[in-house]
Design an enzyme around this catalytic site. Structure first.
Site, PDB file in Angstrom:
ATOM      1  N   TYR A  65     -10.156  -1.732  -0.523  1.00  0.00           N
ATOM      2  CA  TYR A  65      -8.942  -1.184  -1.158  1.00  0.00           C
ATOM      3  C   TYR A  65      -9.144   0.263  -1.601  1.00  0.00           C
ATOM      4  CZ  TYR A  65      -4.875  -0.809  -4.185  1.00  0.00           C
ATOM      5  OH  TYR A  65      -3.694  -0.403  -4.752  1.00  0.00           O
ATOM      6  N   HIS A 116       0.835  -1.213   0.000  1.00  0.00           N
ATOM      7  CA  HIS A 116       0.000   0.000   0.000  1.00  0.00           C
ATOM      8  C   HIS A 116       0.867   1.259   0.000  1.00  0.00           C
ATOM      9  CE1 HIS A 116      -3.930  -1.908   0.205  1.00  0.00           C
ATOM     10  NE2 HIS A 116      -3.337  -2.832   0.930  1.00  0.00           N
ATOM     11  N   LEU A 161      -1.552 -12.639  -5.800  1.00  0.00           N
ATOM     12  CA  LEU A 161      -0.328 -12.858  -6.586  1.00  0.00           C
ATOM     13  C   LEU A 161      -0.419 -12.152  -7.938  1.00  0.00           C
ATOM     14  CD1 LEU A 161       0.316 -16.621  -5.785  1.00  0.00           C
ATOM     15  CD2 LEU A 161       1.352 -14.608  -4.733  1.00  0.00           C
ATOM     16  N   GLU A 219      -7.272  -1.231 -15.509  1.00  0.00           N
ATOM     17  CA  GLU A 219      -7.765  -1.775 -14.231  1.00  0.00           C
ATOM     18  C   GLU A 219      -8.545  -0.714 -13.454  1.00  0.00           C
ATOM     19  OE1 GLU A 219      -4.944  -4.294 -12.416  1.00  0.00           O
ATOM     20  OE2 GLU A 219      -5.729  -4.006 -10.398  1.00  0.00           O
ATOM     21  N   SER A 246      -2.813 -11.974 -10.489  1.00  0.00           N
ATOM     22  CA  SER A 246      -3.297 -12.563 -11.732  1.00  0.00           C
ATOM     23  C   SER A 246      -3.821 -11.462 -12.655  1.00  0.00           C
ATOM     24  CB  SER A 246      -4.417 -13.577 -11.442  1.00  0.00           C
ATOM     25  OG  SER A 246      -5.468 -12.951 -10.739  1.00  0.00           O
ATOM     26  N   ASP A 259       2.008  -4.017  -9.419  1.00  0.00           N
ATOM     27  CA  ASP A 259       1.864  -5.336 -10.038  1.00  0.00           C
ATOM     28  C   ASP A 259       2.349  -5.325 -11.486  1.00  0.00           C
ATOM     29  OD1 ASP A 259       0.599  -5.593  -7.653  1.00  0.00           O
ATOM     30  OD2 ASP A 259      -1.418  -5.640  -8.475  1.00  0.00           O
TER      31      ASP A 259
HETATM   32  C1  GLA Z   1      -2.656  -4.575  -5.005  1.00  0.00           C
HETATM   33  C2  GLA Z   1      -2.587  -3.434  -6.000  1.00  0.00           C
HETATM   34  C3  GLA Z   1      -1.213  -2.770  -5.983  1.00  0.00           C
HETATM   35  C4  GLA Z   1      -0.770  -2.416  -4.560  1.00  0.00           C
HETATM   36  C5  GLA Z   1      -1.009  -3.582  -3.602  1.00  0.00           C
HETATM   37  C6  GLA Z   1      -0.770  -3.205  -2.169  1.00  0.00           C
HETATM   38  O1  GLA Z   1      -1.797  -5.604  -5.391  1.00  0.00           O
HETATM   39  O2  GLA Z   1      -2.884  -3.889  -7.289  1.00  0.00           O
HETATM   40  O3  GLA Z   1      -1.228  -1.631  -6.813  1.00  0.00           O
HETATM   41  O4  GLA Z   1      -1.403  -1.257  -4.111  1.00  0.00           O
HETATM   42  O5  GLA Z   1      -2.323  -4.111  -3.707  1.00  0.00           O
HETATM   43  O6  GLA Z   1       0.571  -2.934  -1.967  1.00  0.00           O
END
Ligand code: GLA
Length: 347
Positions: free
Chosen positions: A207, A20, A109, A145, A111, A157
């Site tokens: 989130y 985060h 992870l 996204e 995906s 990610d």
């Molecule tokens: C998810 C989001 C990332 C990041 C993490 C937390 O994986 O896709 O952008 O914010 O949570 O670190």
């Protein structure tokens, strides 16, 4: 035009520490994993995309020029990528896509990023276009996204999936987008992942709310990003903004300490940093759940040097670090870094 059919693979990722922090202009330390998503694309000559997710036996079909926004799940990602490629004025050709994956969905992870990056690379290759540079491609995938799936995620990610390297984690600075490899010489220690069994979908979890809270904290502090926050002042914010900001500030410091621990091969310290990160994600950022806590407990009882929830939280997986000779609990899988997204040779 490119040879056809074409195929692209993009890996998922694990984040060692720095959770985060990406959308707060901070630091993280992910690596790309061996598992990921493969997309095979065949030109159809038309102006539509026919997509099939082979693992779940589902289809989608949409106009290249104007995909409709009424899709959810994997379909929204594929439509979003096509739309963002078009918005960036990159060439696109009608295609049949076959999608398969080895990274479990909703397990923390990534995906999602693997799917986004693999679809983008396959579509560009089919249209005979070179992909944009990695950071631009990551931004494009992330917009798909954010805008098509409704998960207001950062760039962690996608950058990990695109820039992954064998035998190294990536220290990413999300303010400058500088990426520095950090060698993983573990001397018999192992990173393992244990699935909590609880699936998460970031668009529907807390989130987006966490991200909005960080934005409110910045507004109250008169700063553009929590990267610029002074620790002393964050504590004076109202709850829960103070707790959120305190997590982000300390988590950035833990990334730096983890880089030092890995470089000096102090794996016991790396384990302590995982524990500290988890406590902060649980108590200050509040993204843990009973199923996640149970998975953390299982790793700790097995003798892990440290364990923490990875990715967005609210379910998903737990990362543990095991010293040589410590047996992983049943169901845990060992993770090693692998190369980033790439085109695959077709037979
Ligand atoms: C998810 C989001 C990332 C990041 C993490 C937390 O994986 O896709 O952008 O914010 O949570 O670190």
């Amino acid at each position: 035009m490119a040879r056809e059919p074409v195929a692209a693979f993009a890996p998922g990722r694990i984040n060692l520490i720095g959770e985060h922090t990406d959308y707060n202009g901070g630091l993280a330390l992910p690596f790309a994993i061996a598992e990921g998503v493969t997309v095979r694309a065949t030109a159809t000559g038309g102006r539509r995309i026919e997509a099939r997710a082979l693992d779940v036996g589902e289809d989608d079909s949409f106009e290249l020029a104007s995909p409709r926004r009424d899709a959810s799940g994997w379909r929204a990602f594929v439509r979003g990528i096509a739309a963002e490629l078009a918005a960036a004025e990159l060439p696109l050709a009608g295609a049949r896509l076959e999608i398969t994956g080895t990274v479990p969905q909703g397990a923390g992870l990534s995906s999602s990023a693997a799917l986004e990056v693999a679809v983008a690379l396959a579509l560009l290759e089919l249209a005979g276009a070179a992909p944009p540079d990695g950071r631009t491609l990551a931004g494009l995938c992330s917009r798909a996204e954010n805008e098509w799936v409704g998960a207001h995620t950062g760039l962690l990610d996608q950058l990990a999936s695109i820039f992954g390297r064998r035998d190294a984690a990536l220290r990413i600075d999300f303010r400058s987008l500088e990426i520095e490899p950090v060698a993983l010489e573990l001397g018999g220690w192992r990173w393992v992942i244990l699935d909590s069994g609880e699936r998460h979908a970031l668009a529907g979890s807390g989130y987006n709310q966490r991200r909005a809270e960080c934005a409110r904290a910045c507004e109250a502090l008169g700063i553009a990003s929590l990267r610029d926050a002074e620790p002393g002042r964050a504590g004076a914010l109202p709850s829960p903004l103070a707790e959120r900001a305190e997590h982000v500030i300390a988590e950035n410091e833990r990334v730096e300490r983890m880089v030092t621990a890995l470089r000096t091969r102090d794996l016991a310290e790396a384990g302590r940093l995982l524990d500290a990160s988890h406590a902060s994600l649980r108590d200050l950022y509040e993204v843990s759940t009973p199923a996640v806590e149970a998975a953390v407990d299982r790793l700790c009882r097995a003798g892990a040097a440290g364990a923490r929830v990875v990715g967005g939280g609210f379910g998903g997986s737990v990362l543990g670090l095991l010293a040589p000779g410590v047996r992983a609990p049943a169901g845990a899988r060992m993770l090693t870094p692998g190369p980033g997204a790439r085109l695959l040779a077709q037979r």
